[in-house]
Design an enzyme around this catalytic site. Structure first.
Site, PDB file in Angstrom:
ATOM      1  N   ARG A  61       0.501   5.949  18.236  1.00 44.46           N
ATOM      2  CA  ARG A  61      -0.470   6.890  18.037  1.00 44.46           C
ATOM      3  C   ARG A  61      -0.880   7.826  18.504  1.00 44.46           C
ATOM      4  O   ARG A  61      -2.088   7.674  19.670  1.00 44.46           O
ATOM      5  CB  ARG A  61      -1.226   6.411  16.584  1.00 44.46           C
ATOM      6  CG  ARG A  61      -0.469   5.635  15.419  1.00 44.46           C
ATOM      7  CD  ARG A  61      -0.875   6.233  14.032  1.00 44.46           C
ATOM      8  NE  ARG A  61      -0.467   4.907  13.466  1.00 44.46           N
ATOM      9  CZ  ARG A  61       0.532   5.077  12.482  1.00 44.46           C
ATOM     10  NH1 ARG A  61       1.445   6.177  12.661  1.00 44.46           N
ATOM     11  NH2 ARG A  61       0.993   4.785  11.109  1.00 44.46           N
ATOM     12  N   ASP A  65      -1.834   1.109  -3.872  1.00 41.68           N
ATOM     13  CA  ASP A  65      -2.192   0.131  -3.931  1.00 41.68           C
ATOM     14  C   ASP A  65      -4.098   1.077  -4.778  1.00 41.68           C
ATOM     15  O   ASP A  65      -4.811  -0.435  -4.868  1.00 41.68           O
ATOM     16  CB  ASP A  65      -2.146  -1.009  -3.078  1.00 41.68           C
ATOM     17  CG  ASP A  65      -3.077  -0.773  -1.817  1.00 41.68           C
ATOM     18  OD1 ASP A  65      -3.404   0.575  -1.567  1.00 41.68           O
ATOM     19  OD2 ASP A  65      -3.279  -1.369  -1.124  1.00 41.68           O
ATOM     20  N   GLU A 117     -12.935   5.911   6.712  1.00 38.41           N
ATOM     21  CA  GLU A 117     -11.365   6.134   7.206  1.00 38.41           C
ATOM     22  C   GLU A 117     -11.553   7.102   7.248  1.00 38.41           C
ATOM     23  O   GLU A 117     -11.067   8.442   5.831  1.00 38.41           O
ATOM     24  CB  GLU A 117     -10.583   4.398   7.798  1.00 38.41           C
ATOM     25  CG  GLU A 117     -10.863   4.046   8.272  1.00 38.41           C
ATOM     26  CD  GLU A 117      -9.217   3.196   7.987  1.00 38.41           C
ATOM     27  OE1 GLU A 117      -9.262   2.572   9.257  1.00 38.41           O
ATOM     28  OE2 GLU A 117      -8.717   2.863   7.250  1.00 38.41           O
ATOM     29  N   GLY A 156      -1.274  -0.158  14.387  1.00 43.48           N
ATOM     30  CA  GLY A 156      -1.683  -1.357  14.223  1.00 43.48           C
ATOM     31  C   GLY A 156      -0.040  -2.483  12.996  1.00 43.48           C
ATOM     32  O   GLY A 156       0.047  -3.019  12.727  1.00 43.48           O
ATOM     33  N   THR A 157       0.657  -0.621  12.147  1.00 38.93           N
ATOM     34  CA  THR A 157       0.908  -1.173  11.346  1.00 38.93           C
ATOM     35  C   THR A 157       3.020  -0.925  11.728  1.00 38.93           C
ATOM     36  O   THR A 157       3.671  -1.414  10.628  1.00 38.93           O
ATOM     37  CB  THR A 157       1.140  -0.802  10.535  1.00 38.93           C
ATOM     38  OG1 THR A 157       0.746   1.150  10.605  1.00 38.93           O
ATOM     39  CG2 THR A 157      -1.273  -0.937   9.422  1.00 38.93           C
ATOM     40  N   SER A 184       0.826  -1.461   0.040  1.00 38.56           N
ATOM     41  CA  SER A 184      -0.052   0.141   0.039  1.00 38.56           C
ATOM     42  C   SER A 184       0.992   0.945   0.026  1.00 38.56           C
ATOM     43  O   SER A 184       1.822   1.368  -1.025  1.00 38.56           O
ATOM     44  CB  SER A 184      -0.681  -0.296   1.430  1.00 38.56           C
ATOM     45  OG  SER A 184      -1.810   0.869   1.406  1.00 38.56           O
ATOM     46  N   ARG A 205      -3.766   5.133  20.583  1.00 41.62           N
ATOM     47  CA  ARG A 205      -3.724   4.366  20.341  1.00 41.62           C
ATOM     48  C   ARG A 205      -2.366   3.847  19.850  1.00 41.62           C
ATOM     49  O   ARG A 205      -1.796   4.497  19.482  1.00 41.62           O
ATOM     50  CB  ARG A 205      -5.049   3.849  19.194  1.00 41.62           C
ATOM     51  CG  ARG A 205      -4.439   4.124  17.754  1.00 41.62           C
ATOM     52  CD  ARG A 205      -5.735   4.278  16.762  1.00 41.62           C
ATOM     53  NE  ARG A 205      -5.565   3.165  16.292  1.00 41.62           N
ATOM     54  CZ  ARG A 205      -4.564   2.841  15.634  1.00 41.62           C
ATOM     55  NH1 ARG A 205      -4.013   3.828  14.820  1.00 41.62           N
ATOM     56  NH2 ARG A 205      -4.136   1.473  14.519  1.00 41.62           N
ATOM     57  N   PRO A 206      -1.982   2.202  19.863  1.00 37.89           N
ATOM     58  CA  PRO A 206      -0.674   1.886  20.118  1.00 37.89           C
ATOM     59  C   PRO A 206      -1.114   1.047  18.241  1.00 37.89           C
ATOM     60  O   PRO A 206      -2.234   0.780  17.896  1.00 37.89           O
ATOM     61  CB  PRO A 206      -0.801   0.366  20.359  1.00 37.89           C
ATOM     62  CG  PRO A 206      -2.051   0.602  21.108  1.00 37.89           C
ATOM     63  CD  PRO A 206      -2.916   1.426  20.823  1.00 37.89           C
TER      64      PRO A 206
HETATM   65  C1  16G Z   1      -3.982  -0.450   8.102  1.00 36.40           C
HETATM   66  C2  16G Z   1      -5.096  -0.616   7.514  1.00 36.40           C
HETATM   67  C3  16G Z   1      -5.580   0.773   7.252  1.00 36.40           C
HETATM   68  C4  16G Z   1      -5.993   1.709   9.010  1.00 36.40           C
HETATM   69  C5  16G Z   1      -4.293   1.535   8.945  1.00 36.40           C
HETATM   70  C6  16G Z   1      -4.166   2.352  10.388  1.00 36.40           C
HETATM   71  C7  16G Z   1      -6.655  -2.234   6.378  1.00 36.40           C
HETATM   72  C8  16G Z   1      -6.904  -3.287   4.652  1.00 36.40           C
HETATM   73  N1  16G Z   1      -5.859  -1.006   5.817  1.00 36.40           N
HETATM   74  O1  16G Z   1      -3.574   0.309   7.108  1.00 36.40           O
HETATM   75  O2  16G Z   1      -7.223   0.786   7.229  1.00 36.40           O
HETATM   76  O3  16G Z   1      -6.439   2.448   8.696  1.00 36.40           O
HETATM   77  O4  16G Z   1      -4.072   0.006   9.338  1.00 36.40           O
HETATM   78  O5  16G Z   1      -2.530   1.930  10.761  1.00 36.40           O
HETATM   79  O6  16G Z   1      -7.040  -2.094   6.717  1.00 36.40           O
HETATM   80  P1  16G Z   1      -1.624   1.908  11.693  1.00 36.40           P
HETATM   81  O7  16G Z   1      -3.045   0.824  13.196  1.00 36.40           O
HETATM   82  O8  16G Z   1      -0.594   1.812  12.009  1.00 36.40           O
HETATM   83  O9  16G Z   1      -2.237   3.087  12.456  1.00 36.40           O
HETATM   84 ZN    ZN Z   2      -3.707   1.289   0.346  1.00 33.34          ZN
END
Ligand code: 16G
Ligand code: ZN
Length: 531
Positions: free
Chosen positions: A508, A279, A371, A502-503, A65, A499-500
């Site tokens: 954050r 993407d 979002e 997820g990526t 992405s 919030r922690p």
């Molecule tokens: C991912 C999620 C997106 C969300 C982002 C938050 C999907 C397909 N993608 O990219 O929706 O906004 O994570 O990222 O669910 P973060 O947890 O690092 O803030």
């Molecule tokens: Zn994307």
């Protein structure tokens, strides 16, 4: 016991060398491309098992992405184009991290727990983005698929939402559309052309849109799609991938986070522009006003525009369908207030991550979810679709009702209901602006965003932060929420949460307040409270 010896032998060509621990999160697996070879192989295997289990076509999308070009990732797509079921995310994590000699044991475990009959046929469709590493990684995923005796079809370069669409078409007997990229272009362009037929006074000026393709797959696919649009949309494409680097200083994520225009695009005051992400499952709009001030129209503004349009059509059609909007904690407070108080729409807050929003939106006749970062779509329940279709064919209905029902039908066909889709969302926004005779400035003026700030905080272990109430309140560590509450009280129109991620390995922080200075100050003070 299934005979997995052949699969094991093939897996030896894709060893887990680095021993990096990965977790299947909201966006699947995502990390440096060179760490992903064994993960791809194993996700190919998991997709084959998932296909046997569901007796349906499953998708494997190779993309990271909006991440830098050097990264890559993989996501599995479930039968109706949804995200992989949560229970299987755990299997994905176990498989990806397994030691070589444990691989067969884990495969066996999944087969047994899920009571998978290995003789059942499997079919997996594969797609990839434009990253240099994607071709090889997708071939590795295909090796994994083959290793468990599954069939596959490689769709090659596609956007993420195109692959979701293709999976859904395969599993609905092509009722949703034809399972090909051409089928996707045909379906969407037909609906777009039907909608814009009703706007005879549109000038070329109105039809003009500048698109930042983030140097990615969206640019490539938009070029292909342009031929189908019969000049009813005049696109100037920038960052089309021929010169720049993917997501570098451009794309939807850059524009949203930096709150400024991407590099590589020429903008005049008042011109409507939009950016895709890497993407093409996200889109944000923006323009400069005559005082050279940058205005961003994010997912919240998009949700509001689409909801307004749908509500108006439903009123004209005299159809009583419940419309609800699903947002996340990041939604600007002004958007929530506008939707609830002015538009009288039910608004729900879900946890970050598409699957959470999607799931919530499924509970309504029409669920609009976005979002703030620009990822979103609209879901129509089966019943809602049937009622719209019946009204189109109802000979006793008034002309106005039938016309509104036809517009709803074409809107429905233009929307990619499987997942957020930059191309589909963009075409819908363009059609709505055209039908309402609205400029981007008028759209922007529906409500005024509260100034806000997002920051990331590096901490030793982000997992110490636990949240509740759709991530709007922290339950641990002790005292953190109380500290946030007392900071928030010091500003007007303010709100903040942590919030922690997820990526990424960060926490954050989001804050909004009456002025930008106050939003910045609040975000800063909250981030200090996180340490
Ligand atoms: C991912 C999620 C997106 C969300 C982002 C938050 C999907 C397909 N993608 O990219 O929706 O906004 O994570 O990222 O669910 P973060 O947890 O690092 O803030
Ligand atoms: Zn994307």
């Amino acid at each position: 016991m299934a005979d997995l010896e052949g699969a094991f032998q093939m897996s030896l060509l894709h060893p887990n060398l680095k021993g990096v621990i990965l977790q299947y999160g909201t966006a699947g697996f995502r990390t440096k491309a060179e760490e992903l070879d064994h993960v791809m192989f194993r996700m190919g295997q998991l997709a084959a098992l998932r296909s046997k289990k569901t007796k349906s076509t499953i998708g494997v999308m190779v993309t990271a992405s909006h991440n830098p070009e050097e990264d890559n990732g993989v996501k599995l797509v479930d039968p109706l184009g949804e995200m992989l079921a949560s229970a299987w995310e755990e299997y994905a994590t176990q498989l990806a991290n397994a030691e070589e000699n444990q691989l067969t044991v884990i495969l066996e475990k999944i087969i047994q727990e899920e009571k998978i009959e290995m003789h059942i046929g499997a079919f997996v469709v594969v797609g990839r983005d434009t990253r240099p590493s994607s071709l090889k990684l997708s071939q590795t995923a295909i090796d994994g698929i083959i290793s468990l005796g599954s069939k596959h079809k490689d769709y090659g370069l596609v956007t993420t939402p195109q692959l979701h669409y293709i999976v859904c078409c395969h599993n609905t007997n092509q009722m949703y559309g034809t399972a090909s990229v051409e089928g996707y272009y045909e379906k969407l362009s037909k609906a777009f052309l039907e909608l814009t037929k009703q706007t005879p006074n549109r000038t070329d000026d109105h039809k003009h849109l500048k698109v930042d393709g983030a140097n990615g797959i969206g640019a490539l696919k938009l070029k292909e799609m342009e031929n189908y649009l019969q000049k009813k949309l005049l696109i100037s494409l920038y960052n089309d991938g021929t010169a720049g680097k993917l997501n570098h200083l451009c794309g939807a994520d850059y524009v949203k986070v930096q709150q400024k225009r991407p590099e590589g695009i020429r903008m005049m005051a008042g011109e409507r522009c939009c950016s895709y992400d890497g993407d093409a499952d996200r889109v944000v709009y923006y323009y400069y006003d005559s005082a050279s001030l940058f205005h961003l129209l994010d997912g919240d503004k998009i949700a509001t525009l689409i909801t307004t349009f749908l509500k108006e059509l439903l009123t004209k059609a005299d159809l009583h369908l419940q419309v609800a909007v699903v947002q996340t904690a990041y939604a600007n407070g002004s958007s929530t207030r506008y939707l609830e108080e002015t538009m009288k729409v039910e608004v729900h807050c879900a946890k970050t991550g598409v699957k959470h929003l999607h799931h919530k939106a499924q509970q309504f006749d029409i669920g609009v979810y976005f979002e703030a970062n620009g990822h979103g779509t609209v879901l129509f329940s089966k019943d809602a679709q049937k009622k719209i279709q019946q009204l189109v064919e109802n000979q006793n209905a008034s002309k106005e009702q039938i016309n509104a029902a036809k517009l709803l039908m074409n809107t429905l066909n233009l929307i990619n209901q499987t997942v957020g889709d930059a191309i589909s969302d963009m075409l819908l926004i363009e059609a709505i602006l055209a039908l309402k005779g609205m400029t981007v400035q008028q759209w922007d003026a529906i409500y005024t965003d509260l100034p806000n700030r997002q920051v990331k905080v590096k901490v030793a272990d982000r997992r110490v932060i636990d949240t509740t109430d759709a991530e709007r309140r922290a339950v641990s560590p002790p005292g953190l929420q109380e500290a946030i509450d007392s900071l928030v009280q010091k500003y007007s129109l303010s709100r903040a949460f942590v919030r922690p991620s997820g990526t990424e390995d960060v926490v954050r922080v989001y804050a909004e307040a009456d002025t930008q200075t106050n939003a910045d100050l609040l975000a800063h003070k909250v981030s200090l409270a996180v340490y």
